[in-house]
Design an enzyme around this catalytic site. Sequence first.
Site, PDB file in Angstrom:
ATOM      1  N   HIS A 167      55.523  23.823  18.201  1.00  0.00           N
ATOM      2  CA  HIS A 167      55.233  24.582  16.967  1.00  0.00           C
ATOM      3  C   HIS A 167      56.187  25.760  16.793  1.00  0.00           C
ATOM      4  O   HIS A 167      55.838  26.764  16.167  1.00  0.00           O
ATOM      5  CB  HIS A 167      53.789  25.114  16.950  1.00  0.00           C
ATOM      6  CG  HIS A 167      52.770  24.100  17.331  1.00  0.00           C
ATOM      7  ND1 HIS A 167      52.199  23.239  16.418  1.00  0.00           N
ATOM      8  CD2 HIS A 167      52.254  23.762  18.543  1.00  0.00           C
ATOM      9  CE1 HIS A 167      51.339  22.441  17.053  1.00  0.00           C
ATOM     10  NE2 HIS A 167      51.365  22.726  18.343  1.00  0.00           N
ATOM     11  N   SER A 288      82.616  36.050   8.102  1.00  0.00           N
ATOM     12  CA  SER A 288      82.226  36.295   6.726  1.00  0.00           C
ATOM     13  C   SER A 288      83.289  37.166   6.091  1.00  0.00           C
ATOM     14  O   SER A 288      83.834  38.061   6.732  1.00  0.00           O
ATOM     15  CB  SER A 288      80.878  37.022   6.701  1.00  0.00           C
ATOM     16  OG  SER A 288      80.731  37.731   5.482  1.00  0.00           O
ATOM     17  N   LYS A 294      79.650  39.207  11.370  1.00  0.00           N
ATOM     18  CA  LYS A 294      79.086  37.862  11.411  1.00  0.00           C
ATOM     19  C   LYS A 294      79.935  36.862  12.199  1.00  0.00           C
ATOM     20  O   LYS A 294      81.157  36.903  12.186  1.00  0.00           O
ATOM     21  CB  LYS A 294      78.912  37.326   9.973  1.00  0.00           C
ATOM     22  CG  LYS A 294      77.996  38.164   9.111  1.00  0.00           C
ATOM     23  CD  LYS A 294      76.537  37.756   9.205  1.00  0.00           C
ATOM     24  CE  LYS A 294      76.272  36.377   8.725  1.00  0.00           C
ATOM     25  NZ  LYS A 294      75.867  36.303   7.339  1.00  0.00           N
ATOM     26  N   GLU A 301      75.673  24.041  10.687  1.00  0.00           N
ATOM     27  CA  GLU A 301      75.033  23.942   9.369  1.00  0.00           C
ATOM     28  C   GLU A 301      75.547  22.733   8.611  1.00  0.00           C
ATOM     29  O   GLU A 301      74.803  22.043   7.910  1.00  0.00           O
ATOM     30  CB  GLU A 301      75.301  25.211   8.563  1.00  0.00           C
ATOM     31  CG  GLU A 301      74.648  26.448   9.153  1.00  0.00           C
ATOM     32  CD  GLU A 301      75.195  27.708   8.501  1.00  0.00           C
ATOM     33  OE1 GLU A 301      74.721  28.051   7.419  1.00  0.00           O
ATOM     34  OE2 GLU A 301      76.105  28.324   9.071  1.00  0.00           O
TER      35      GLU A 301
END
Length: 469
Positions: A167, A288, A294, A301
């Site tokens: 979970h 970024s 970043k 992704e």
Amino acid sequence: MTDENTKSRGNTSTMWGGRFNVGPDAVMEAINASIGFDQRLYAQDIQGSKAHAAMLTACHIISAEDEAQIQQGLDTILAEIETGDFAFSTALEDIHMNVESRLAELIGDAAGRLHTARSRNDQVATDLKLWVRDSIDGLDSEFRRLQAAMIDMAEQHAATIMPGFTHMQAAQPVTFGHHLLAYVEMLGRDRGRLADCRARANQSPLGAAALAGTSFAIDRNMTATAMGFDGPATNSMDAVSDRDFVLELLSASAIAGIHLSRLAEEIVIWASAQFGFIRLSDGFSTGSSIMPQKRNPDAAELVRGKVGRIVGSLNTMLVVMKALPMTYGKDMQEDKEPVFDAVDTLGLCLAAMRGMIEGMEANEEKMQDAVSSGFITATDLADWLVRTLDLPFRNAHHVTGELVKLAEGRGLGLEDLSLKDMQSVEEAITEDVFSVLGVENSVASRTSFGGTSPENVKAAAIAARKRFL
Ligand code: ARG
């Protein structure tokens, strides 16, 4: 690869236009042509034609002289395509007619004998099967390389402790190596599904002709053997209408893609500043343009995202094939783009995943911190109560719950409670209980088959190498 010599040999009427007075409308040509994508089948198309020509000669259907010219012409065409010297023509619809038309230019009349006792229907099924077979072999080695990278990393982290989740809540401590080997198992099943697909697909459609077989005394075994098939497909109608091998490849690819997407998602989570479990290499991170701090896990992704295309391709082909009456229908020409795209996408995702794994660094401290909170050894405490005090598991679960509540109320971990505190909940508890509360003890105790103890994981990595590499 242009259309420029369409005029010289782009006249479809030489292929099938005998009964037509007027050539196809431009829109008809646009919707009908597959050469834009099926030119990718050129090597398989030529391989099939060469096998067919040799068989026609062996069966005394064409002469040895004609065959020699055909073989030579096909070799020339193969070389032309490979060097980029071949002008593909949309008017010639597809790879089959482009090759045959060029053959006629090169060798004249003998070219017209090649299409004896075959049709584009058995030809395209054969070409695509050959392509699928080659692709499965290519994908299999990509899978193996990814497994190798993951097994290496698993072995290195056989004793690196991290939280295991259910979970998405920290559940029990596991080792990072164990977690990685879970994916190695998934990838092993993916390879198994592709191998099953390959084995079932490996029957030659060639010689089924349009749908009914042929009146020529051909030898389908001979062409099947020449192309590495196990034998000819048994039923000519099935042979030209079957695209199960496409559906199986796509479903195996979709399932594999789902696995990769799950790992990709975990990489995204692990690489976040909040988790910090891993650091991806510079080569597999992006920055970024506005936020200098970043390090984005774009490759993960993109794997996560690209899997949508693979699932989409499966869906496309299920819908294309649904309710198609026997036998061949032009609908089936729609099979190629989804197959090509799915195989390309899966191959790229496998390579990207391997790149990420190979350069990934595990942050053992962050993983350790994450197991120190959340009462992650509560199950070990319950198991101890069962084993040592002979409590029924349900009672032990309840007692453990009380202890968690007590510790939580005081802002402590389970191992920080005193023996007296423990005994206030269950008086039979002894000092020995503390031996199971550390995460190292917890992990080391999971020695059941398939469990996460470092010893198990080391052995599992060695076994995985034997099974998969
Ligand atoms: N380009 C076609 C395909 O990809 C080849 C088979 C065409 N057969 C036919 N009878 N028109 O399916």
